[in-house]
Motif scaffolding. Sequence first.
Motif, PDB file in Angstrom:
ATOM      1  N   UNK A 278       0.854  -1.183   0.000  1.00 43.80           N
ATOM      2  CA  UNK A 278       0.000   0.000   0.000  1.00 43.80           C
ATOM      3  C   UNK A 278       0.888   1.231   0.000  1.00 43.80           C
ATOM      4  N   UNK A 279       0.573   2.173  -0.846  1.00 44.52           N
ATOM      5  CA  UNK A 279       1.396   3.375  -0.907  1.00 44.52           C
ATOM      6  C   UNK A 279       0.515   4.613  -0.814  1.00 44.52           C
ATOM      7  N   UNK A 280       0.814   5.439   0.171  1.00 43.55           N
ATOM      8  CA  UNK A 280       0.046   6.672   0.346  1.00 43.55           C
ATOM      9  C   UNK A 280       0.601   7.782  -0.541  1.00 43.55           C
ATOM     10  N   UNK A 281      -0.269   8.416  -1.284  1.00 49.66           N
ATOM     11  CA  UNK A 281       0.093   9.644  -2.002  1.00 49.66           C
ATOM     12  C   UNK A 281      -0.710  10.776  -1.378  1.00 49.66           C
ATOM     13  N   UNK A 282      -0.005  11.834  -0.969  1.00 49.02           N
ATOM     14  CA  UNK A 282      -0.732  12.945  -0.341  1.00 49.02           C
ATOM     15  C   UNK A 282      -0.140  14.270  -0.772  1.00 49.02           C
ATOM     16  N   UNK A 283      -0.962  15.289  -0.748  1.00 54.61           N
ATOM     17  CA  UNK A 283      -0.474  16.636  -1.015  1.00 54.61           C
ATOM     18  C   UNK A 283       0.089  17.225   0.271  1.00 54.61           C
ATOM     19  N   UNK A 284       1.250  17.855   0.184  1.00 50.25           N
ATOM     20  CA  UNK A 284       1.748  18.604   1.337  1.00 50.25           C
ATOM     21  C   UNK A 284       0.928  19.876   1.459  1.00 50.25           C
ATOM     22  N   UNK A 285       1.017  20.527   2.625  1.00 51.87           N
ATOM     23  CA  UNK A 285       0.268  21.776   2.797  1.00 51.87           C
ATOM     24  C   UNK A 285       0.694  22.798   1.755  1.00 51.87           C
ATOM     25  N   UNK A 286       1.995  22.803   1.474  1.00 56.45           N
ATOM     26  CA  UNK A 286       2.524  23.766   0.502  1.00 56.45           C
ATOM     27  C   UNK A 286       1.938  23.482  -0.888  1.00 56.45           C
ATOM     28  N   UNK A 287       1.910  22.201  -1.272  1.00 56.91           N
ATOM     29  CA  UNK A 287       1.355  21.830  -2.587  1.00 56.91           C
ATOM     30  C   UNK A 287      -0.125  22.196  -2.687  1.00 56.91           C
ATOM     31  N   UNK A 288      -0.847  21.915  -1.603  1.00 56.03           N
ATOM     32  CA  UNK A 288      -2.272  22.231  -1.588  1.00 56.03           C
ATOM     33  C   UNK A 288      -2.474  23.744  -1.722  1.00 56.03           C
ATOM     34  N   UNK A 289      -1.618  24.482  -1.004  1.00 55.76           N
ATOM     35  CA  UNK A 289      -1.735  25.932  -0.987  1.00 55.76           C
ATOM     36  C   UNK A 289      -1.553  26.536  -2.385  1.00 55.76           C
ATOM     37  N   UNK A 290      -0.607  25.966  -3.155  1.00 57.45           N
ATOM     38  CA  UNK A 290      -0.417  26.536  -4.489  1.00 57.45           C
ATOM     39  C   UNK A 290      -1.335  25.907  -5.551  1.00 57.45           C
ATOM     40  N   UNK A 291      -2.356  25.193  -5.093  1.00 54.40           N
ATOM     41  CA  UNK A 291      -3.413  24.733  -5.985  1.00 54.40           C
ATOM     42  C   UNK A 291      -3.099  23.451  -6.744  1.00 54.40           C
ATOM     43  N   UNK A 292      -2.079  22.716  -6.310  1.00 55.57           N
ATOM     44  CA  UNK A 292      -1.778  21.440  -6.965  1.00 55.57           C
ATOM     45  C   UNK A 292      -2.937  20.475  -6.715  1.00 55.57           C
TER      46      UNK A 292
END
Lengths: 321, 321
Positions: A278-292
């Motif tokens: 199982x592999x988790x892929x998640x957005x970092x706060x920074x990535x989320x912040x810049x709209x990724x």
Amino acid sequence: MTSGSTDYDDFFNKTAPPEKFEEKICIINSFVQYYKASDQKLVLVTSGGTTVPLESRTVRFIDNFSIGTRGSASAEYFLDHGYAVIFLHRQRSLLPFHRHLQHNMLDCLALQSPETNSHIYVNQESTVKLLPILQRYSECQKNRRLCLVSFTSLGDYLHLLRVACQSLRPLCSRAMLYLAAAVSDFYIPSDQMPEHKIQSQGEKPLHLSLELVPKMLKPLVKDWVPDAYVISFKLETDKSILIGKAKKALEQYEHKLVVANVLDTRKKEVILVTKDKEELLALSDEEEHRGMEIEEKLTRKIADLHLDFYSNSAIETKTSH
Amino acid sequence: MTSGSTDYDDFFNKTAPPEKFEEKICIINSFVQYYKASDQKLVLVTSGGTTVPLESRTVRFIDNFSIGTRGSASAEYFLDHGYAVIFLHRQRSLLPFHRHLQHNMLDCLALQSPETNSHIYVNQESTVKLLPILQRYSECQKNRRLCLVSFTSLGDYLHLLRVACQSLRPLCSRAMLYLAAAVSDFYIPSDQMPEHKIQSQGEKPLHLSLELVPKMLKPLVKDWVPDAYVISFKLETDKSILIGKAKKALEQYEHKLVVANVLDTRKKEVILVTKDKEELLALSDEEEHRGMEIEEKLTRKIADLHLDFYSNSAIETKTSH
């Protein structure tokens, strides 16, 4: 229905194909044919929810909350990764590129000179946002990289999924199936459906009884596209049962990958579940912040996995010759 | 539930108000307030279908086929007839004016000069179509004539309908209610709803039991807006029961008018049913051919009926003084 294959045959026999079925088959076949002799990788992305009609002259139906965010975003990124994309989507759900246009698009338009009324422009603010999207879209239109096919009901979807698979089958491991559509588990067989709009009678409650939809992933993996790279999705609201259900699906259908996600966090993280990890892929706060978008990471990872699979199967084919 | 008023009180007590409820109330009140001292006629147009959630963390819901064609077209024509319009609509359903934009609007856009990329404009073909729409829209925006408020679920809709009525009540006969939204007759009370996504277990069928929604037209006509001109809609698939049901609704709720229509022919004809007569409005072949919408005729007729009603009630008010 207990036998292994008759339940889905039975479903198809009892469920009318969609309107304009022949036309849609033709569109899919001609798109796949265009790439047949090349080494272009193709992905079938399914997107949006399926409706389950409650009446045969349908006024009411059961639906689900999906508007095709995952599917339409993923299709865009697969195009960026060099794929040709068949986008099998719920009518009026989000489309790749078009999804960036506002519902209130008129507010983004302006007249060049109100006196002469000759031209309508996109205003400056929206231009900044739309310009790169319009360029990517024009590019993919010019190169015939995107094929749009729509469905509404569960029956429409399954009929179209089957013909798309039949069309993709000869591409073997070059084809990928990314089954992001939210497909109903239950339906009312047409012979159990009232013809007319259900009436409210006095103060009586309404009872509905729905049958289980045959698990189409089984014949899909086994018979329809046995050599393709098949990915399914699992959405739950209860995180504690998510991985168990994803693992069970892999055992049951023997496809390659389940993308597991929880309703509340689906835009921030997904878990890629394969037979052995199982592999988790998640957005970092920074990535989320810049709209990724999480789909950017997800499709990149999946394109890599598909490449490995494709390369290995090509080697196997050579070795076995 | 048998008592006259407690069933709807009970519904409101048990059903959570929509998200951003306070904000929406404020938008409605401020719009109505703006016209309070004038003699501007106001219409509340409701449009689109209501969802009935099957789980409290909603993945699935019962919906109906409406995408708000009738409501959004009617709102436009009411604006043309000089009304100020509160448009209470299902989220993501068709909006007045915006409805004319294609789902694939990107195909209508082009770059002015591909080298410099400075401007995006609407192509010539679409400009011809969009120009008059954009002008009507800009005009009504400038004059603050349109107020948009959205809902999704049945509960959201009824909460918002009630507050809109409370807001319109002081306008008396100047206010009209044009209830074109397709409101569910059945729902699952929140205390009978599972929290999580319903699981498919083995091959067992799914049984759903839905309660009857209290008929809100009753308190609406009697208590919420007793002096307004109230119009409801009746859609059936079976023509033979249509007029009977429309008449029954008029007797039961004592409002002014039912617009009766049949699913298959709803875009070509409607029947205006009042206590003492039925009047058919239909498009001629010629009118249909040149793209006229039945809503244009319907709203013109209704605006006339409302004017009569308003004038008469104004005379009555003067006489009684």
